[in-house]
Design an enzyme around this catalytic site. Structure first.
Site, PDB file in Angstrom:
ATOM      1  N   CYS A   1      -6.637  95.744 -22.164  1.00  0.00           N
ATOM      2  CA  CYS A   1      -5.834  95.180 -23.255  1.00  0.00           C
ATOM      3  C   CYS A   1      -5.513  96.348 -24.169  1.00  0.00           C
ATOM      4  CB  CYS A   1      -6.603  94.097 -24.014  1.00  0.00           C
ATOM      5  SG  CYS A   1      -5.769  93.536 -25.528  1.00  0.00           S
TER       6      CYS A   1
ATOM      7  N   CYS B   1       1.714  95.193 -23.804  1.00  0.00           N
ATOM      8  CA  CYS B   1       0.770  94.066 -23.915  1.00  0.00           C
ATOM      9  C   CYS B   1       0.413  93.619 -22.510  1.00  0.00           C
ATOM     10  CB  CYS B   1       1.424  92.931 -24.701  1.00  0.00           C
ATOM     11  SG  CYS B   1       0.486  91.381 -24.726  1.00  0.00           S
TER      12      CYS B   1
END
Length: 267
Positions: A182, A72
């Site tokens: 991302c 992440c």
């Protein structure tokens, strides 16, 4: 000895990293945990994210993991240093592919797409300043795309519209390289390719992260014998999310060809 790796994300985005790791380490045991109860991480404070990472790291330790992957970008830029000082196994984070993008671009024009938290982080801006050379690097962010991807396929129309909006900005900037900063975003890479065409190259970090996991675990296929399929499938997927979130996670596992059932786990 069979190597065991714990991979976490706030939702489904880390599955892009998971797929790359399973490809690079086919006989390793992988435990994927989706912290969906607390998603999206962009809505949490830095101390809250740090607390979640440490708690999940402690769980991975209890499960016998030899390394932890923070799949992440937001969690990496906000709290990975705190996590590394708190647990006693190697921790691998996700770094946006800014360096290769700035080396690859022919027009010297790069767009970096991230969440708002990553976009505002000193870590991303330091990477850009370190590697941009003479490239014009534009940071774009979406407050909704990761969340919408977490709720696919029911959010497919909204995802399509948001990707269209972003791609219009990339084309306006005349970028020939787009960095997906991302881990959720590569899941809808086909949408970006549809609107950007072959003129824009798309870079994301999954292969690089997998290579780093191989290095820190000293993984060697010849010496890492997988236990029998009757005892363990080699891949375990867990989540603390609600039913809708579990279904979205199952959807993406199927889309990526990852054979695993999602099991509920409170952490």
């Amino acid at each position: 000895m069979t190597i065991k790796v714990g991979v976490m994300d706030s939702g489904v985005g880390g599955l892009t990293i998971l797929k790359a790791i399973t490809g690079a380490m086919p006989s390793a045991e992988i435990l994927y945990f989706a912290d969906q109860k607390y998603a999206p991480y962009g809505n949490l404070t830095a101390p809250e994210i740090a607390e979640r990472l440490v708690r999940i790291g402690e769980y991975f330790l209890q499960q016998g993991c030899h390394a932890m992957v923070v799949a992440c970008n937001t969690a990496t830029v906000v709290s990975i240093h705190h996590l590394r000082s708190s647990i006693q196994i190697p921790v691998v984070g996700v770094e946006p592919a800014v360096k290769p993008a700035c080396s690859y671009t022919r027009k010297k024009s790069v767009s970096v797409l991230s969440t708002p938290v990553t976009a505002a982080s000193s870590r991303l801006n330091d990477l850009i300043n370190a590697w941009r050379q003479d490239a014009d690097v534009e940071i774009l962010s979406s407050a909704t795309l990761a969340f919408l991807i977490d709720h696919m396929p029911t959010s497919q129309v909204e995802v399509n519209l948001e990707v269209q909006r972003i791609c219009a900005q990339v084309l306006d900037h005349r970028s020939d390289t787009l960095v997906l900063a991302c881990t959720h975003y590569p899941l809808v890479r086909a949408y970006f390719e549809q609107y950007l065409g072959e003129a824009v190259s798309i870079l994301e970090p999954s292969v690089g992260v997998a290579a780093q996991v191989v290095r820190v675990t000293s993984y060697n296929e010849a010496n890492n014998l997988l236990v029998s399929q009757a005892e363990n499938s080699g891949l375990m997927v867990q989540s603390n999310g609600n039913q809708a979130q579990l279904e979205a996670l199952s959807h993406w596992l199927e889309e990526l060809g990852l054979a695993a059932q999602v099991k509920s786990q409170v952490i």
